[in-house]
Write a protein that holds these residues in place. Structure first.
Motif, PDB file in Angstrom:
ATOM      1  N   LEU A  14       0.818  -1.216   0.000  1.00 36.31           N
ATOM      2  CA  LEU A  14       0.000   0.000   0.000  1.00 36.31           C
ATOM      3  C   LEU A  14       0.845   1.257   0.000  1.00 36.31           C
ATOM      4  O   LEU A  14       0.520   2.236  -0.665  1.00 36.31           O
ATOM      5  N   PHE A  15       1.954   1.252   0.739  1.00 34.36           N
ATOM      6  CA  PHE A  15       2.826   2.432   0.737  1.00 34.36           C
ATOM      7  C   PHE A  15       3.455   2.647  -0.639  1.00 34.36           C
ATOM      8  O   PHE A  15       3.844   3.764  -0.973  1.00 34.36           O
ATOM      9  N   GLY A  16       3.503   1.570  -1.459  1.00 38.87           N
ATOM     10  CA  GLY A  16       4.048   1.692  -2.802  1.00 38.87           C
ATOM     11  C   GLY A  16       3.028   2.073  -3.853  1.00 38.87           C
ATOM     12  O   GLY A  16       3.376   2.407  -4.986  1.00 38.87           O
ATOM     13  N   VAL A  17       1.750   2.004  -3.504  1.00 38.97           N
ATOM     14  CA  VAL A  17       0.687   2.344  -4.454  1.00 38.97           C
ATOM     15  C   VAL A  17       0.672   3.862  -4.637  1.00 38.97           C
ATOM     16  O   VAL A  17       0.683   4.619  -3.675  1.00 38.97           O
ATOM     17  N   ALA A  18       0.630   4.282  -5.872  1.00 35.03           N
ATOM     18  CA  ALA A  18       0.601   5.722  -6.152  1.00 35.03           C
ATOM     19  C   ALA A  18      -0.734   6.304  -5.716  1.00 35.03           C
ATOM     20  O   ALA A  18      -1.775   5.987  -6.272  1.00 35.03           O
ATOM     21  N   ALA A  19      -0.698   7.104  -4.679  1.00 32.09           N
ATOM     22  CA  ALA A  19      -1.894   7.810  -4.201  1.00 32.09           C
ATOM     23  C   ALA A  19      -1.431   9.142  -3.632  1.00 32.09           C
ATOM     24  O   ALA A  19      -0.320   9.255  -3.124  1.00 32.09           O
ATOM     25  N   GLU A  20      -2.268  10.126  -3.738  1.00 31.79           N
ATOM     26  CA  GLU A  20      -1.910  11.437  -3.214  1.00 31.79           C
ATOM     27  C   GLU A  20      -1.744  11.403  -1.710  1.00 31.79           C
ATOM     28  O   GLU A  20      -2.361  10.603  -1.016  1.00 31.79           O
ATOM     29  N   GLU A  21      -0.911  12.308  -1.224  1.00 33.95           N
ATOM     30  CA  GLU A  21      -0.770  12.487   0.213  1.00 33.95           C
ATOM     31  C   GLU A  21      -2.080  13.005   0.780  1.00 33.95           C
ATOM     32  O   GLU A  21      -2.730  13.850   0.168  1.00 33.95           O
ATOM     33  N   PRO A  22      -2.482  12.518   1.950  1.00 34.47           N
ATOM     34  CA  PRO A  22      -3.673  13.088   2.590  1.00 34.47           C
ATOM     35  C   PRO A  22      -3.470  14.581   2.838  1.00 34.47           C
ATOM     36  O   PRO A  22      -2.362  15.014   3.175  1.00 34.47           O
ATOM     37  N   TRP A  23      -4.506  15.358   2.678  1.00 32.54           N
ATOM     38  CA  TRP A  23      -4.417  16.806   2.875  1.00 32.54           C
ATOM     39  C   TRP A  23      -4.487  17.203   4.337  1.00 32.54           C
ATOM     40  O   TRP A  23      -4.043  18.276   4.715  1.00 32.54           O
ATOM     41  N   ALA A  24      -5.096  16.346   5.161  1.00 33.06           N
ATOM     42  CA  ALA A  24      -5.226  16.675   6.582  1.00 33.06           C
ATOM     43  C   ALA A  24      -3.848  16.742   7.229  1.00 33.06           C
ATOM     44  O   ALA A  24      -2.926  16.031   6.842  1.00 33.06           O
ATOM     45  N   GLY A  25      -3.733  17.602   8.219  1.00 28.14           N
ATOM     46  CA  GLY A  25      -2.461  17.771   8.907  1.00 28.14           C
ATOM     47  C   GLY A  25      -2.094  16.579   9.770  1.00 28.14           C
ATOM     48  O   GLY A  25      -2.941  15.745  10.101  1.00 28.14           O
ATOM     49  N   GLY A  26      -0.840  16.500  10.132  1.00 24.06           N
ATOM     50  CA  GLY A  26      -0.360  15.434  11.006  1.00 24.06           C
ATOM     51  C   GLY A  26       0.047  14.196  10.239  1.00 24.06           C
ATOM     52  O   GLY A  26      -0.080  14.104   9.030  1.00 24.06           O
ATOM     53  N   VAL A  27       0.549  13.233  10.981  1.00 21.98           N
ATOM     54  CA  VAL A  27       1.018  11.977  10.402  1.00 21.98           C
ATOM     55  C   VAL A  27      -0.187  11.103  10.060  1.00 21.98           C
ATOM     56  O   VAL A  27      -1.058  10.877  10.889  1.00 21.98           O
ATOM     57  N   ARG A  28      -0.234  10.638   8.829  1.00 24.54           N
ATOM     58  CA  ARG A  28      -1.325   9.787   8.333  1.00 24.54           C
ATOM     59  C   ARG A  28      -0.715   8.484   7.827  1.00 24.54           C
ATOM     60  O   ARG A  28      -0.591   8.267   6.631  1.00 24.54           O
ATOM     61  N   ASP A  29      -0.301   7.619   8.752  1.00 24.08           N
ATOM     62  CA  ASP A  29       0.363   6.381   8.361  1.00 24.08           C
ATOM     63  C   ASP A  29      -0.415   5.129   8.767  1.00 24.08           C
ATOM     64  O   ASP A  29       0.100   4.028   8.743  1.00 24.08           O
ATOM     65  N   HIS A  30      -1.667   5.285   9.128  1.00 26.31           N
ATOM     66  CA  HIS A  30      -2.533   4.189   9.557  1.00 26.31           C
ATOM     67  C   HIS A  30      -3.500   3.864   8.414  1.00 26.31           C
ATOM     68  O   HIS A  30      -4.390   4.658   8.122  1.00 26.31           O
ATOM     69  N   PHE A  31      -3.290   2.718   7.759  1.00 27.48           N
ATOM     70  CA  PHE A  31      -4.137   2.351   6.623  1.00 27.48           C
ATOM     71  C   PHE A  31      -5.441   1.707   7.081  1.00 27.48           C
ATOM     72  O   PHE A  31      -5.457   0.903   8.016  1.00 27.48           O
ATOM     73  N   VAL A  32      -6.510   2.067   6.395  1.00 28.10           N
ATOM     74  CA  VAL A  32      -7.837   1.516   6.623  1.00 28.10           C
ATOM     75  C   VAL A  32      -8.287   0.815   5.341  1.00 28.10           C
ATOM     76  O   VAL A  32      -8.122   1.358   4.249  1.00 28.10           O
ATOM     77  N   LYS A  33      -8.841  -0.375   5.515  1.00 26.43           N
ATOM     78  CA  LYS A  33      -9.392  -1.138   4.385  1.00 26.43           C
ATOM     79  C   LYS A  33     -10.911  -1.054   4.436  1.00 26.43           C
ATOM     80  O   LYS A  33     -11.514  -1.360   5.465  1.00 26.43           O
ATOM     81  N   VAL A  34     -11.516  -0.615   3.339  1.00 28.44           N
ATOM     82  CA  VAL A  34     -12.967  -0.646   3.197  1.00 28.44           C
ATOM     83  C   VAL A  34     -13.276  -1.818   2.276  1.00 28.44           C
ATOM     84  O   VAL A  34     -12.880  -1.820   1.112  1.00 28.44           O
ATOM     85  N   GLN A  35     -13.957  -2.807   2.834  1.00 27.26           N
ATOM     86  CA  GLN A  35     -14.314  -3.994   2.064  1.00 27.26           C
ATOM     87  C   GLN A  35     -15.752  -3.845   1.593  1.00 27.26           C
ATOM     88  O   GLN A  35     -16.677  -3.825   2.409  1.00 27.26           O
ATOM     89  N   PRO A  36     -15.961  -3.707   0.286  1.00 26.37           N
ATOM     90  CA  PRO A  36     -17.310  -3.495  -0.241  1.00 26.37           C
ATOM     91  C   PRO A  36     -18.215  -4.709  -0.049  1.00 26.37           C
ATOM     92  O   PRO A  36     -17.792  -5.836  -0.266  1.00 26.37           O
ATOM     93  N   LYS A  37     -19.424  -4.440   0.379  1.00 24.82           N
ATOM     94  CA  LYS A  37     -20.475  -5.456   0.392  1.00 24.82           C
ATOM     95  C   LYS A  37     -21.500  -5.133  -0.685  1.00 24.82           C
ATOM     96  O   LYS A  37     -22.183  -6.009  -1.179  1.00 24.82           O
TER      97      LYS A  37
END
Length: 145
Positions: free
Chosen positions: A112-135
């Motif tokens: 996931l850290f290697g997947v090209a995605a923009e940096e979160p805009w919110a301030g602070g450290v954002r290094d906790h990944f969340v998985k949304v599993q679609p139902k």
């Protein structure tokens, strides 16, 4: 009878079309910014997130000490994206409904850290990944006919 019964009036010239799953996934893969809805601190909350799609799941980063992380794991969450062109009176919306949980698998985190995605805009450290599993994945498109 109302004006819509006669084929005129507000919205009478608009088409409303359900999007199939393939189109919904294509739109999800083309955006990268959405709104994550969940229950936290006793109420429904909605936060903007930068996300990535990987193998049929949606992932985003958040802070370890924030309300999202404190609310996981959780069923009944949603991620919504949309686009509108007011000058054309047209737009679309895609809704991912499912569950969310923190990502703890080390190999998946590395990927996931290697997947090209923009940096979160919110301030602070954002290094906790969340998985949304679609139902459920649904979408709609509206436009003038």
């Amino acid at each position: 009878m109302t004006t819509a019964d006669y084929g005129y009036g507000p919205g009478a010239r608009h088409q409303d079309v359900e999007l199939d799953e393939e189109k919904c996934w294509a739109l999800l893969g083309s955006s990268g910014i959405g709104r994550f809805a969940f229950t936290g601190e006793g109420r429904i909350q909605v936060f903007p997130v930068h996300y990535a799609v990987l193998r049929g799941d949606v992932y985003f980063r958040t802070s370890r000490g924030g309300v999202i992380a404190a609310s996981l794991p959780q069923d009944g969450v949603a991620l919504q994206i949309d686009s509108a062109t007011p000058s054309l009176q047209a737009g679309w919306s895609v809704l991912v409904s499912g569950s969310a949980a923190p990502v703890e698998d080390e190999s998946l985190l590395t990927e996931l850290f290697g997947v090209a995605a923009e940096e979160p805009w919110a301030g602070g450290v954002r290094d906790h990944f969340v998985k949304v599993q679609p139902k459920e994945l649904t979408g709609r498109q509206v436009f003038l006919s």
